[in-house]
Design a protein around this motif. Structure first.
Motif, PDB file in Angstrom:
ATOM      1  N   ARG A   1       3.426  -2.860   0.531  1.00  0.00           N
ATOM      2  CA  ARG A   1       3.568  -4.075   1.353  1.00  0.00           C
ATOM      3  C   ARG A   1       4.070  -3.722   2.759  1.00  0.00           C
ATOM      4  O   ARG A   1       3.633  -4.303   3.747  1.00  0.00           O
ATOM      5  CB  ARG A   1       4.527  -5.070   0.696  1.00  0.00           C
ATOM      6  CG  ARG A   1       4.061  -5.608  -0.622  1.00  0.00           C
ATOM      7  CD  ARG A   1       3.067  -6.713  -0.452  1.00  0.00           C
ATOM      8  NE  ARG A   1       2.687  -7.221  -1.765  1.00  0.00           N
ATOM      9  CZ  ARG A   1       1.460  -7.460  -2.140  1.00  0.00           C
ATOM     10  NH1 ARG A   1       0.472  -7.273  -1.311  1.00  0.00           N
ATOM     11  NH2 ARG A   1       1.200  -7.900  -3.345  1.00  0.00           N
TER      12      ARG A   1
ATOM     13  N   GLN B   1       1.186  -2.363   4.588  1.00  0.00           N
ATOM     14  CA  GLN B   1       0.286  -3.465   4.939  1.00  0.00           C
ATOM     15  C   GLN B   1       0.809  -4.207   6.169  1.00  0.00           C
ATOM     16  O   GLN B   1       0.035  -4.593   7.049  1.00  0.00           O
ATOM     17  CB  GLN B   1       0.152  -4.455   3.775  1.00  0.00           C
ATOM     18  CG  GLN B   1      -0.734  -3.992   2.650  1.00  0.00           C
ATOM     19  CD  GLN B   1      -2.181  -3.944   3.047  1.00  0.00           C
ATOM     20  OE1 GLN B   1      -2.732  -2.853   3.144  1.00  0.00           O
ATOM     21  NE2 GLN B   1      -2.803  -5.064   3.265  1.00  0.00           N
TER      22      GLN B   1
ATOM     23  N   MET C   1       0.108  -2.185   9.148  1.00  0.00           N
ATOM     24  CA  MET C   1      -1.321  -2.261   9.451  1.00  0.00           C
ATOM     25  C   MET C   1      -1.633  -3.544  10.215  1.00  0.00           C
ATOM     26  O   MET C   1      -2.352  -3.519  11.213  1.00  0.00           O
ATOM     27  CB  MET C   1      -2.135  -2.205   8.158  1.00  0.00           C
ATOM     28  CG  MET C   1      -3.620  -2.285   8.374  1.00  0.00           C
ATOM     29  SD  MET C   1      -4.337  -0.824   9.120  1.00  0.00           S
ATOM     30  CE  MET C   1      -4.589   0.162   7.674  1.00  0.00           C
ATOM     31  N   ARG C   2      -1.083  -4.671   9.760  1.00  0.00           N
ATOM     32  CA  ARG C   2      -1.310  -5.938  10.464  1.00  0.00           C
ATOM     33  C   ARG C   2      -0.776  -5.868  11.892  1.00  0.00           C
ATOM     34  O   ARG C   2      -1.390  -6.355  12.832  1.00  0.00           O
ATOM     35  CB  ARG C   2      -0.636  -7.092   9.713  1.00  0.00           C
ATOM     36  CG  ARG C   2      -1.599  -7.833   8.830  1.00  0.00           C
ATOM     37  CD  ARG C   2      -0.965  -9.057   8.215  1.00  0.00           C
ATOM     38  NE  ARG C   2      -0.673  -8.748   6.822  1.00  0.00           N
ATOM     39  CZ  ARG C   2       0.522  -8.527   6.318  1.00  0.00           C
ATOM     40  NH1 ARG C   2       1.582  -8.625   7.071  1.00  0.00           N
ATOM     41  NH2 ARG C   2       0.691  -8.240   5.051  1.00  0.00           N
TER      42      ARG C   2
ATOM     43  N   LYS D   1      -1.440   5.199   3.558  1.00  0.00           N
ATOM     44  CA  LYS D   1      -1.550   4.440   2.309  1.00  0.00           C
ATOM     45  C   LYS D   1      -2.313   5.235   1.255  1.00  0.00           C
ATOM     46  O   LYS D   1      -1.888   5.319   0.105  1.00  0.00           O
ATOM     47  CB  LYS D   1      -2.268   3.100   2.546  1.00  0.00           C
ATOM     48  CG  LYS D   1      -1.440   2.104   3.287  1.00  0.00           C
ATOM     49  CD  LYS D   1      -2.006   0.707   3.324  1.00  0.00           C
ATOM     50  CE  LYS D   1      -3.479   0.585   3.420  1.00  0.00           C
ATOM     51  NZ  LYS D   1      -3.962  -0.787   3.522  1.00  0.00           N
TER      52      LYS D   1
ATOM     53  N   TYR E   1      -6.001  -0.695  -1.655  1.00  0.00           N
ATOM     54  CA  TYR E   1      -4.756  -0.124  -1.146  1.00  0.00           C
ATOM     55  C   TYR E   1      -4.934   1.334  -0.748  1.00  0.00           C
ATOM     56  O   TYR E   1      -4.108   1.885  -0.025  1.00  0.00           O
ATOM     57  CB  TYR E   1      -3.638  -0.241  -2.188  1.00  0.00           C
ATOM     58  CG  TYR E   1      -3.183  -1.661  -2.389  1.00  0.00           C
ATOM     59  CD1 TYR E   1      -2.407  -2.292  -1.436  1.00  0.00           C
ATOM     60  CD2 TYR E   1      -3.541  -2.378  -3.519  1.00  0.00           C
ATOM     61  CE1 TYR E   1      -1.990  -3.600  -1.599  1.00  0.00           C
ATOM     62  CE2 TYR E   1      -3.124  -3.685  -3.698  1.00  0.00           C
ATOM     63  CZ  TYR E   1      -2.359  -4.290  -2.733  1.00  0.00           C
ATOM     64  OH  TYR E   1      -1.959  -5.585  -2.900  1.00  0.00           O
TER      65      TYR E   1
END
Length: 190
Positions: A68, A71, A74-75, A101, A128
């Motif tokens: 998470r 992630q 990444m965003r 990842k 993922y």
């Protein structure tokens, strides 16, 4: 408690009336049934609603925080403005996080053997980790490959691989950066 079959919902917009029974849908145009797709629309069954519930395998709660966090990074990298950077440099952080990842999941399963095969496959199926990149890491000579684009000859001048794939002792320039992902060198001998 279920509504009786005779119950119907009518939604009228301009000259079209939608009639919906619990499992039957029909269209009435200006008082007449439409028969464009089938002769009897009242017998068409509505599709079932798909839910987006995912069954997480055992051990997911151990790796979820790290995935998470990656992630979220990444965003952030995707939304980061590319002001003052070359066109290719804007994608470098995204490639690096995708590599992180995939390497995290690969190391947990293949090197440290801390997660089950079921959880490993789940991570690959859910996106993922990159299945193709991990497949290359298993082959000799590609253990440190940064991205798949660096080994594809069609993406480079003279139909060769990327400069980051050249071992350090064979390079003419000592400091290099890959144009595609920003890698400083991912040859196995380095």
């Amino acid at each position: 408690m279920k509504a009786p079959v005779e119950a119907q919902i009518k939604i009228q917009s301009s000259s079209v009336i939608w009639i919906a029974y619990p499992n039957i849908v029909g269209i009435v145009l200006n008082g007449q049934k439409s028969s464009s797709s089938s002769p009897n629309l009242e017998e068409e069954i509505m599709p079932k609603v798909k839910t987006n519930r995912v069954n997480y395998p055992e051990g997911w709660e151990l790796i979820e925080p790290t995935l998470r966090e990656l992630q979220a990074k990444m965003r952030e990298a995707e939304n980061d403005p590319d002001d003052g950077k070359r066109k290719c440099e804007g994608m470098w952080p995204i490639f690096k996080i995708a590599h992180q990842k995939s390497r995290y999941v690969f190391d947990l399963y293949h090197k440290r053997k801390e997660i089950s095969r079921e959880l490993y496959e789940f991570c690959l199926e859910q996106g993922y980790a990159d299945r193709n990149l991990i497949a290359k890491w298993k082959k000799p000579g590609y253990e440190r490959l940064c991205c798949l684009r660096c080994m594809q000859p069609r993406d480079h001048n003279f139909q060769t691989t990327c400069v980051c794939r050249v071992p350090k002792h064979l390079r003419e320039e000592k400091v290099i950066e890959c144009v595609h992902c920003g890698c400083a060198g991912c040859a196995s001998g380095d």
